[in-house]
Design a protein around this motif. Structure first.
Motif, PDB file in Angstrom:
ATOM      1  N   ILE A 154      50.141  34.104  48.882  1.00 17.46           N
ATOM      2  CA  ILE A 154      50.443  34.728  50.174  1.00 17.46           C
ATOM      3  C   ILE A 154      51.234  36.024  49.997  1.00 17.46           C
ATOM      4  O   ILE A 154      51.015  36.995  50.737  1.00 17.46           O
ATOM      5  CB  ILE A 154      51.183  33.739  51.108  1.00 17.46           C
ATOM      6  N   SER A 155      52.128  36.078  49.022  1.00 17.32           N
ATOM      7  CA  SER A 155      52.879  37.323  48.807  1.00 17.32           C
ATOM      8  C   SER A 155      51.948  38.445  48.377  1.00 17.32           C
ATOM      9  O   SER A 155      52.102  39.595  48.804  1.00 17.32           O
ATOM     10  CB  SER A 155      53.954  37.110  47.743  1.00 17.32           C
ATOM     11  N   PHE A 156      50.966  38.117  47.547  1.00 20.71           N
ATOM     12  CA  PHE A 156      50.068  39.137  47.022  1.00 20.71           C
ATOM     13  C   PHE A 156      49.057  39.593  48.074  1.00 20.71           C
ATOM     14  O   PHE A 156      48.841  40.796  48.262  1.00 20.71           O
ATOM     15  CB  PHE A 156      49.360  38.625  45.770  1.00 20.71           C
ATOM     16  N   PHE A 157      48.415  38.637  48.786  1.00 21.45           N
ATOM     17  CA  PHE A 157      47.431  39.112  49.764  1.00 21.45           C
ATOM     18  C   PHE A 157      48.098  39.714  50.996  1.00 21.45           C
ATOM     19  O   PHE A 157      47.489  40.517  51.704  1.00 21.45           O
ATOM     20  CB  PHE A 157      46.374  38.041  50.101  1.00 21.45           C
ATOM     21  N   THR A 158      49.364  39.388  51.236  1.00 22.22           N
ATOM     22  CA  THR A 158      50.080  40.054  52.329  1.00 22.22           C
ATOM     23  C   THR A 158      50.388  41.506  51.956  1.00 22.22           C
ATOM     24  O   THR A 158      50.151  42.425  52.750  1.00 22.22           O
ATOM     25  CB  THR A 158      51.372  39.301  52.653  1.00 22.22           C
TER      26      THR A 158
END
Length: 483
Positions: free
Chosen positions: A125-129
């Motif tokens: 989630i941190s990366f695709f956000t």
């Protein structure tokens, strides 16, 4: 599915490659996009099916918002960009920071006995956000480009980078999906380089990182339990984690870059031998390079960058690293780690600005200066990794106190294995002296002795790593899956 697991190497990857090559050979570009998209969604759902809805909702919202931002006039465009970024941060915060904020609020209010239920953090989630925040910012700058929802969804979910990066700009990836069929020679070279990077990354993870983890976990476990290891043990643990984290994450990044290359997609490199750096400025140009680029382009520069004089520049640098630390995890230990690196970067810039007139002139003097600067940088980075790894402030201070002379006289547990020091020294030599995966990939792309040597090295790594991956009973997750 872990990249180094038997199910990924022996089933998923061969099946997707056959489908992809068949679609590419037939010139069925849209079918190829759809097949890769469905494979990437399957890859993500393998971990937790219920979190697939979070990913799909995020993709749908950001694609629509990007279209709306591009079509809006100037003032409205800025408003929509603000709303889009806020929505992404709210989604990230709801899963990642709600418990952290609630625990701190309850502590300040001195409320005991109440605890919010924990929410499982969706992987990646941190990366695709961050990837999609960059997309919205690019749309506001008029840099959206031409693509439909399938290409956009594939850009976000493409399985090599979905869970832990590299953090890619849409303008780097989507045009590569939109190109036609590759010539046979190009496809063969992509396959050779991609398999080499895949093998090198797997070797880093399985041979180095997972064995270093045994040392690091033992020592940090002592500190977490309130025990005080000997200084030598603590240095072994801190150094083991220093190299574990590097070989684990750079190994993942090598595998991600290699997997993408097999499918004809070129990712930017994510690591460039960071432990060779002689100051923190150079370290952050070599470590997690796509995150450093993101922080620079979408946080540091919007904050003002180096405009406004040295004080403003150092303030913006410190805030960027502070928020970068918080991005890694919802704990004050990550905030402290980010703050220390922010301060260290300020000192590095100050030294750079004043070192020129003070630098020694002779070759021996310059070499000594380089060695001293390298050692100071390496020790600083190793020390600050303790905050990154420790589970609490108490454990971190226990470790750092022991590293610098406040350890126990006798170890409270059995000493570490005899080969701990040998493994750490081998890891140091490989990290600092050996050619990195970027150099090996460049050598493979060029004929000559260097290319043959790189091919032989990559082939040996391939045999060892793939054999280990296919026979390992349990493949351990990569560390950055936790962030």
């Amino acid at each position: 599915m872990i990249f180094t697991s038997a199910v990924f190497l022996g089933r998923f990857l061969p099946a997707i490659l056959l489908i992809d090559w068949g679609a590419e050979s037939a010139g069925l570009r849209r079918l190829r996009w759809l097949a890769l998209l469905l494979a990437s969604l399957f890859f993500y759902a393998w971990w937790r099916l219920d979190h697939l809805a979070v990913l799909l909702a995020s993709i749908a919202f950001n694609y629509w918002m990007g279209h709306a931002i591009e079509a809006a006039p100037g003032p409205a465009r800025r408003v929509l960009l603000t709303l889009g970024v806020a929505a992404n941060l709210l989604l990230l915060g709801a899963f990642k920071y709600t418990g952290f904020l609630a625990a701190n609020a309850l502590s300040l209010l001195r409320i005991e006995g109440f605890q919010l239920p924990e929410m499982a953090l969706p992987l990646g989630i941190s990366f695709f956000t961050f990837t999609q925040i960059a997309y919205l910012a690019d749309c506001a700058r008029g840099q959206r480009g031409r693509h439909g929802p399938i290409e956009y969804a594939l850009f976000v979910t493409f399985f090599p980078h979905l869970l832990a990066g590299p953090i890619i700009h849409h303008s780097e990836m989507i045009p590569q999906f939109q190109t036609g069929r590759r010539p046979l020679g190009v496809a063969a070279q992509d396959l050779a380089v991609g398999l080499a990077l895949l093998a090198i990354g797997a070797a880093k993870k399985l041979v180095l990182a997972d064995n270093l983890a045994l040392i690091a976990d033992a020592v940090f476990g002592m500190a977490a339990d309130g025990e005080a290891p000997k200084p030598k043990q603590v240095w072994h643990g801190a150094l083991a984690y220093t190299f574990q984290l590097y070989f684990d994450f750079s190994g993942y990044s090598d595998m991600a870059v290699g997997l993408a290359r097999i499918f004809g997609v070129r990712f930017p490199p994510n690591f460039d031998s960071p432990y060779r750096a002689i100051d923190l400025v150079e370290f952050w140009r070599r470590w997690h390079m796509t995150l450093s680029r993101w922080l620079r382009d979408y946080l540091y520069i919007p904050l003002g960058g180096n405009r406004g004089g040295p004080l403003a520049r150092y303030r913006n640098l410190f805030v960027t690293m502070l928020l970068g630390g918080l991005w890694h995890g919802a704990a004050w230990t990550f905030v402290i780690w980010g703050a220390l690196h922010g301060l260290g970067l300020i000192v590095s810039h100050l030294v750079r600005s004043h070192l020129g007139p003070l630098a020694p002139r002779g070759r021996a003097g310059r070499l000594l200066l380089v060695l001293v600067c390298w050692l100071l940088t390496f020790v600083f980075v190793t020390t600050t990794w303790v905050f990154f790894r420790a589970t609490s402030f108490d454990a971190a201070w226990q470790m750092i106190g022991a590293m610098y002379g406040a350890g126990a006289a006798d170890p409270p547990r059995a000493p570490l294995s005899d080969n701990a020091q040998d493994l750490i020294l081998a890891a140091l030599a490989i990290a600092v002296l050996a050619p990195n995966s970027n150099a090996i990939a460049r050598a493979l792309e060029n004929p000559g002795r260097a290319g043959l040597a790189a091919g032989a090295l990559a082939g040996a790594a391939a045999l060892a790593a793939i054999a280990t991956g296919l026979t390992a009973p349990n493949a351990s997750p990569f560390l950055y899956f936790n962030f």
